[in-house]
Each structure stands twice: as C-alpha cells, then as structure tokens.
Design a protein around this motif. Structure first.
Motif, short mmCIF file in Angstrom:
data_model
loop_
_atom_site.label_atom_id
_atom_site.label_comp_id
_atom_site.label_asym_id
_atom_site.label_seq_id
_atom_site.Cartn_x
_atom_site.Cartn_y
_atom_site.Cartn_z
N LYS A 86 51.31 68.91 -19.72
CA LYS A 86 51.55 67.86 -20.69
C LYS A 86 51.25 66.50 -20.04
N ARG A 87 50.52 65.66 -20.72
CA ARG A 87 50.19 64.33 -20.22
C ARG A 87 51.22 63.32 -20.69
N LEU A 88 51.55 62.37 -19.84
CA LEU A 88 52.54 61.35 -20.19
C LEU A 88 51.96 60.21 -21.01
N LEU A 89 50.63 60.00 -20.93
CA LEU A 89 49.94 58.93 -21.67
C LEU A 89 50.55 57.56 -21.39
N VAL A 90 50.78 57.28 -20.10
CA VAL A 90 51.27 55.96 -19.70
C VAL A 90 50.24 54.91 -20.08
N ASN A 91 48.97 55.24 -19.91
CA ASN A 91 47.92 54.37 -20.44
C ASN A 91 46.76 55.23 -20.92
N THR A 92 45.98 54.67 -21.83
CA THR A 92 44.85 55.36 -22.43
C THR A 92 43.66 54.40 -22.44
N ASP A 93 42.50 54.91 -22.78
CA ASP A 93 41.33 54.03 -22.89
C ASP A 93 41.59 52.91 -23.89
N GLU A 94 42.30 53.22 -24.96
CA GLU A 94 42.58 52.24 -26.01
C GLU A 94 43.54 51.15 -25.55
N SER A 95 44.31 51.42 -24.50
CA SER A 95 45.30 50.45 -24.03
C SER A 95 44.71 49.43 -23.05
N VAL A 96 43.41 49.56 -22.77
CA VAL A 96 42.73 48.66 -21.84
C VAL A 96 41.70 47.84 -22.61
N GLN A 97 41.81 46.52 -22.50
CA GLN A 97 40.87 45.61 -23.15
C GLN A 97 40.28 44.70 -22.08
N VAL A 98 38.96 44.60 -22.05
CA VAL A 98 38.28 43.75 -21.07
C VAL A 98 37.32 42.85 -21.82
N GLN A 99 37.34 41.56 -21.45
CA GLN A 99 36.42 40.61 -22.07
C GLN A 99 35.99 39.58 -21.03
N PRO A 100 34.82 38.96 -21.24
CA PRO A 100 34.38 37.93 -20.30
C PRO A 100 35.41 36.80 -20.23
N PHE A 101 35.53 36.23 -19.03
CA PHE A 101 36.51 35.18 -18.81
C PHE A 101 35.95 34.19 -17.80
N GLU A 102 35.91 32.94 -18.16
CA GLU A 102 35.36 31.90 -17.30
C GLU A 102 33.98 32.32 -16.81
N GLU A 103 33.51 31.67 -15.76
CA GLU A 103 32.18 31.96 -15.24
C GLU A 103 32.22 33.17 -14.31
N ASN A 104 31.44 34.18 -14.64
CA ASN A 104 31.32 35.38 -13.80
C ASN A 104 32.62 36.14 -13.60
N GLY A 105 33.51 36.10 -14.55
CA GLY A 105 34.77 36.82 -14.41
C GLY A 105 35.14 37.56 -15.68
N TYR A 106 36.24 38.27 -15.60
CA TYR A 106 36.72 39.06 -16.73
C TYR A 106 38.22 38.90 -16.88
N LEU A 107 38.67 39.02 -18.11
CA LEU A 107 40.09 39.09 -18.41
C LEU A 107 40.35 40.53 -18.84
N ALA A 108 41.26 41.18 -18.15
CA ALA A 108 41.61 42.56 -18.49
C ALA A 108 43.08 42.59 -18.88
N ARG A 109 43.35 43.17 -20.04
CA ARG A 109 44.72 43.35 -20.50
C ARG A 109 44.98 44.85 -20.60
N ILE A 110 46.06 45.25 -19.96
CA ILE A 110 46.46 46.65 -19.99
C ILE A 110 47.86 46.74 -20.56
#
Length: 104
Positions: A1-25
């Motif tokens: 049984k998996r606990l599903l602490v995080n899933t692909d859907e729970s991770v959001q990545v978008q460009p942030f400032e110059e040459n960087g990313y903002l990741a929300r988990i």
C-alpha cells in the motif's frame, strides 16, 4: 500500500526570475496529527536541494486541511533560520541525513 505523501499532481513548477524556477510541493502527512510532518517537509527540501542543479525557490507546504498544525509546520519548513536551527539537533540531523542519503 502506498502512503501517497506526494504525487505528480502535488508538484507545480514554473519559471521564476531570470534562469530560475519556483517549485511548490503540497504534501500529505500520513495522519492529521502526524508527529513526523516537519521531518517529512525538511527531507523533501533537503533531497530536492541536494539533487536539483538549477536555481530553484522551494515552497513546501502541507496540503490544506491535512494536518492539525499545518500553518506552524509550513512556517518552519520554509524559513531558512528555522530549518538551520532544527538541523542543529543531533538526533533530527541524523534522521534527516538518513532520509536524504542517496541509495548506493
């Protein structure tokens, strides 16, 4: 049984400032009063920082309504000074290191 602490859907990545990313988990502790929720968040942060070479701003939070003290834990795992202070505890540091250690 998996606990599903995080899933692909729970991770959001978008460009942030110059040459960087903002990741929300958004992660789900195993139960609403999970005593290891802070450690889970710290380990997510540590593992990502150790393995992602791009510039990244991390926002790691407990999914809304999934923990009784989510606001306090979210503050702790997203504050550099609180993270540093937590990792000064030898027992916590040992567990943290064990969690982020790469499998050989």
């Amino acid at each position: 049984k998996r606990l599903l602490v995080n899933t692909d859907e729970s991770v959001q990545v978008q460009p942030f400032e110059e040459n960087g990313y903002l990741a929300r988990i958004d992660f789900n502790p195993t139960v609403p009063h999970c005593s290891l929720a802070s450690l889970i968040g710290l380990c997510l942060r540590g593992k990502i920082q150790k393995n992602v070479v791009e510039r990244i701003k991390l926002d790691i939070v407990i999914a809304e309504g999934k923990h009784s003290t989510e606001e306090e834990i979210n503050k702790q795992i997203n504050d550099k000074e609180r993270v540093a202070a937590a990792l000064e505890n030898p027992n916590l540091k040992e567990m943290f290191d064990s969690c982020i250690r790469d499998e050989e």
